[in-house]
Design a protein around this motif. Sequence first.
Motif, PDB file in Angstrom:
ATOM      1  N   PRO A  25       0.821  -1.218   0.000  1.00 28.77           N
ATOM      2  CA  PRO A  25       0.000   0.000   0.000  1.00 28.77           C
ATOM      3  C   PRO A  25       0.855   1.268   0.000  1.00 28.77           C
ATOM      4  N   VAL A  26       0.311   2.285  -0.645  1.00 25.62           N
ATOM      5  CA  VAL A  26       0.850   3.638  -0.522  1.00 25.62           C
ATOM      6  C   VAL A  26      -0.179   4.388   0.318  1.00 25.62           C
ATOM      7  N   GLY A  27       0.206   4.796   1.502  1.00 27.55           N
ATOM      8  CA  GLY A  27      -0.770   5.414   2.404  1.00 27.55           C
ATOM      9  C   GLY A  27      -1.711   4.368   2.968  1.00 27.55           C
ATOM     10  N   LEU A  28      -2.954   4.764   3.149  1.00 22.10           N
ATOM     11  CA  LEU A  28      -3.958   3.871   3.727  1.00 22.10           C
ATOM     12  C   LEU A  28      -4.210   2.692   2.772  1.00 22.10           C
ATOM     13  N   PRO A  29      -4.212   1.452   3.272  1.00 25.03           N
ATOM     14  CA  PRO A  29      -4.455   0.302   2.385  1.00 25.03           C
ATOM     15  C   PRO A  29      -5.822   0.423   1.700  1.00 25.03           C
ATOM     16  N   LYS A  30      -5.860   0.031   0.444  1.00 25.46           N
ATOM     17  CA  LYS A  30      -7.139   0.062  -0.282  1.00 25.46           C
ATOM     18  C   LYS A  30      -7.510  -1.351  -0.717  1.00 25.46           C
ATOM     19  N   GLU A  31      -8.752  -1.524  -1.148  1.00 22.10           N
ATOM     20  CA  GLU A  31      -9.265  -2.865  -1.489  1.00 22.10           C
ATOM     21  C   GLU A  31      -8.324  -3.602  -2.446  1.00 22.10           C
ATOM     22  N   SER A  32      -7.790  -2.867  -3.418  1.00 20.59           N
ATOM     23  CA  SER A  32      -6.969  -3.532  -4.433  1.00 20.59           C
ATOM     24  C   SER A  32      -5.610  -3.998  -3.891  1.00 20.59           C
ATOM     25  N   ASP A  33      -5.281  -3.626  -2.650  1.00 24.10           N
ATOM     26  CA  ASP A  33      -4.040  -4.138  -2.055  1.00 24.10           C
ATOM     27  C   ASP A  33      -4.222  -5.567  -1.528  1.00 24.10           C
ATOM     28  N   TRP A  34      -5.462  -6.053  -1.578  1.00 30.18           N
ATOM     29  CA  TRP A  34      -5.788  -7.386  -1.066  1.00 30.18           C
ATOM     30  C   TRP A  34      -6.283  -8.287  -2.172  1.00 30.18           C
ATOM     31  N   GLN A  35      -6.116  -9.592  -1.945  1.00 27.58           N
ATOM     32  CA  GLN A  35      -6.630 -10.567  -2.905  1.00 27.58           C
ATOM     33  C   GLN A  35      -7.192 -11.729  -2.107  1.00 27.58           C
ATOM     34  N   ARG A  36      -8.371 -12.205  -2.485  1.00 21.77           N
ATOM     35  CA  ARG A  36      -8.938 -13.380  -1.809  1.00 21.77           C
ATOM     36  C   ARG A  36      -8.403 -14.647  -2.450  1.00 21.77           C
ATOM     37  N   ALA A  37      -8.270 -15.686  -1.668  1.00 22.14           N
ATOM     38  CA  ALA A  37      -7.862 -16.984  -2.213  1.00 22.14           C
ATOM     39  C   ALA A  37      -8.636 -18.067  -1.467  1.00 22.14           C
ATOM     40  N   ALA A  38      -8.880 -19.191  -2.124  1.00 17.31           N
ATOM     41  CA  ALA A  38      -9.649 -20.276  -1.510  1.00 17.31           C
ATOM     42  C   ALA A  38      -9.019 -21.614  -1.837  1.00 17.31           C
ATOM     43  N   PRO A  39      -7.781 -21.833  -1.372  1.00 23.59           N
ATOM     44  CA  PRO A  39      -7.117 -23.103  -1.659  1.00 23.59           C
ATOM     45  C   PRO A  39      -7.773 -24.251  -0.886  1.00 23.59           C
ATOM     46  N   ALA A  40      -7.565 -25.448  -1.374  1.00 23.14           N
ATOM     47  CA  ALA A  40      -8.058 -26.631  -0.652  1.00 23.14           C
ATOM     48  C   ALA A  40      -7.327 -26.742   0.679  1.00 23.14           C
ATOM     49  N   LEU A  41      -8.010 -27.249   1.680  1.00 18.41           N
ATOM     50  CA  LEU A  41      -7.348 -27.472   2.967  1.00 18.41           C
ATOM     51  C   LEU A  41      -6.418 -28.668   2.841  1.00 18.41           C
ATOM     52  N   PRO A  42      -5.194 -28.532   3.278  1.00 22.83           N
ATOM     53  CA  PRO A  42      -4.232 -29.635   3.130  1.00 22.83           C
ATOM     54  C   PRO A  42      -4.533 -30.764   4.122  1.00 22.83           C
ATOM     55  N   ASP A  43      -4.109 -31.964   3.764  1.00 26.18           N
ATOM     56  CA  ASP A  43      -4.153 -33.057   4.736  1.00 26.18           C
ATOM     57  C   ASP A  43      -3.069 -32.810   5.776  1.00 26.18           C
ATOM     58  N   LEU A  44      -3.320 -33.278   6.979  1.00 21.77           N
ATOM     59  CA  LEU A  44      -2.343 -33.070   8.046  1.00 21.77           C
ATOM     60  C   LEU A  44      -1.254 -34.136   8.013  1.00 21.77           C
ATOM     61  N   ASN A  45      -0.029 -33.691   8.249  1.00 20.53           N
ATOM     62  CA  ASN A  45       1.076 -34.632   8.453  1.00 20.53           C
ATOM     63  C   ASN A  45       1.185 -34.949   9.928  1.00 20.53           C
TER      64      ASN A  45
END
Lengths: 341, 341
Positions: free
Chosen positions: A15-35
């Motif tokens: 961000p330059v100054g106050l963060p704006k919406e475009s400074d963020w991105q949504r993601a929805a990866p699959a939940l990994p299996d646990l080791n």
Amino acid sequence: MTQATNDQFLLAARPVGLPKESDWQRAAPALPDLNEGDVRVKLLYLSLDPAMRGWMNEGKSYVRPVAIGEVMRAGGIGIVEESKSPKFAAGDTVMGVMGVQRYWSGPADDRGAMLAKVDPALAPLPTWLNALGMPGMTAYFGLLDVGQPKPGETVVVSGAAGAVGMTVGQVARNMGCRVVGIAGGADKCRFVVEELGFDACIDYKAGPVNAALKEHCPQGVDVYFDNVGGEILDAVLTRINMKARIVICGAISQYNATGAVKGPSNYMSLLVNRARMEGMLVTDYAARYPEGVASIARWMKEGSFKAKEHVVEGFENFPSALNMLFEGKNLGKLVLKVADA
Amino acid sequence: MTQATNDQFLLAARPVGLPKESDWQRAAPALPDLNEGDVRVKLLYLSLDPAMRGWMNEGKSYVRPVAIGEVMRAGGIGIVEESKSPKFAAGDTVMGVMGVQRYWSGPADDRGAMLAKVDPALAPLPTWLNALGMPGMTAYFGLLDVGQPKPGETVVVSGAAGAVGMTVGQVARNMGCRVVGIAGGADKCRFVVEELGFDACIDYKAGPVNAALKEHCPQGVDVYFDNVGGEILDAVLTRINMKARIVICGAISQYNATGAVKGPSNYMSLLVNRARMEGMLVTDYAARYPEGVASIARWMKEGSFKAKEHVVEGFENFPSALNMLFEGKNLGKLVLKVADA
């Protein structure tokens, strides 16, 4: 119970100054299996803190910056949903640096996440992100170890209605100090005086801070706990006493500065008053958190300490909720509710 | 032997920026007769110090400002010419705050003058205004008490070829520290390295101070003794180590500022590094001066400490001599020779 995919906020741009919406991105990866040794935590509350703004910048600081494309760093609290580690069992409540996402998965002893079990019977979950968490520990150790207030001294704290400031003021009052807050707006000031028992609170939006300090600190300022920097730090510097201690905890007024940070022009008051200005970071006190938690929990039980959280509902509101910190819109510790237990 | 009149420099106007000739006024009042308990001192050397610029300004500070029409305040050393006090005898060498004049008269125990007998056999008279006087004591106690250097640490000092800086560097070296000076010009830098044994000296006029600090302080900066403020303080703040100590002793770069003082923009480095910035004033250590004088005199005798004075001749040259401090023209402690013994 686990849904198949996660839901995350990634840092998309610095961000330059106050963060704006475009400074963020949504993601929805699959939940990994646990080791073996892993746990999966379902996050219930996220901690929104001024320091997060610094983590979004490039450049060397006390922690590495969040990388572009990485899940935004944040503290949080949640429930262990699945565990392949002897350290935690399903159903445990854990706190840690788990990021802005609905689920955290990884080794139970992950050094970045620093997962720790908490006792949900001791306080409501949001309070574990507040007075019993990082902001509370920041206030407790910053005030006592760096500020070193003595009974009868005057302690001034800026960001008084924020998570750290509220705790600083109440701990100082419990130490026998005169406590004067500085906050933006009449509501915040009324709150810290009437609800939290500060002796006075200066509304910096209502008039010159210098004159108000003179009025409310007739004996001068012995300890100043600074969360804001900028003009307010300069105003307090004109009112400090001999051998005063200024705790540098934050500078929220400068975090979104696009030009040079405003350094304290009145710093030569340190010389005139043989005073000191010292920085602190809560992580240095990790080994002593149990002491801080025990003290604050005891005060809460005795009725001489109140925790106040400002809970915003809805994970999807993370970007605007974070900006409330910089727009002065929160009263109390800002917490984002992610899910029900 | 006493001439009938004194010769004085009075403050005629409060300077804006660098003092100019018209800010001063000469006066030649008759020398007063002595009362019981009084002494008259013939001044031989006057101490010219950066702090004098601050005394010329209006406004509350650690000492009251010099009034318009008052003899300019200055430290000096001279010979008791006549005494009606048992405290001093004619012929004694005394040091004190006697002002910019040829003769000082008043009570032997005057609290402003703080007259003290010195042993002229221990060091030449100008050295009593330097390493064995206020600048030396400022350096000694500021470094050791506030800076708290440990052997092997890196100590940086600005104004390295000035009275305070020279002593800071030599005391730090005698403590087993790596010592890096900052000074203006190749001659000053060469002097502190070759003559005084600093490990390195950065010529701030020759290039960016940041890069030079990186080169000469490969282990970072543990103690910074600041005599100059401004850009150099900001540059050092980018190179400090964890738990660094910054001693605020002066800010000569800002003393003639006609606008706002430049505060240190990089002060948040104190937080990142859990470092502190602390002011000091030599007068707080008055009771311990004998300890400082004994240590420095011992080092001088052993050959591990050199005092260097820059003596300007002629009382009438006071105005231009004082300005040499702000123009960076002195190499070593600036002293004005007023008269022969």
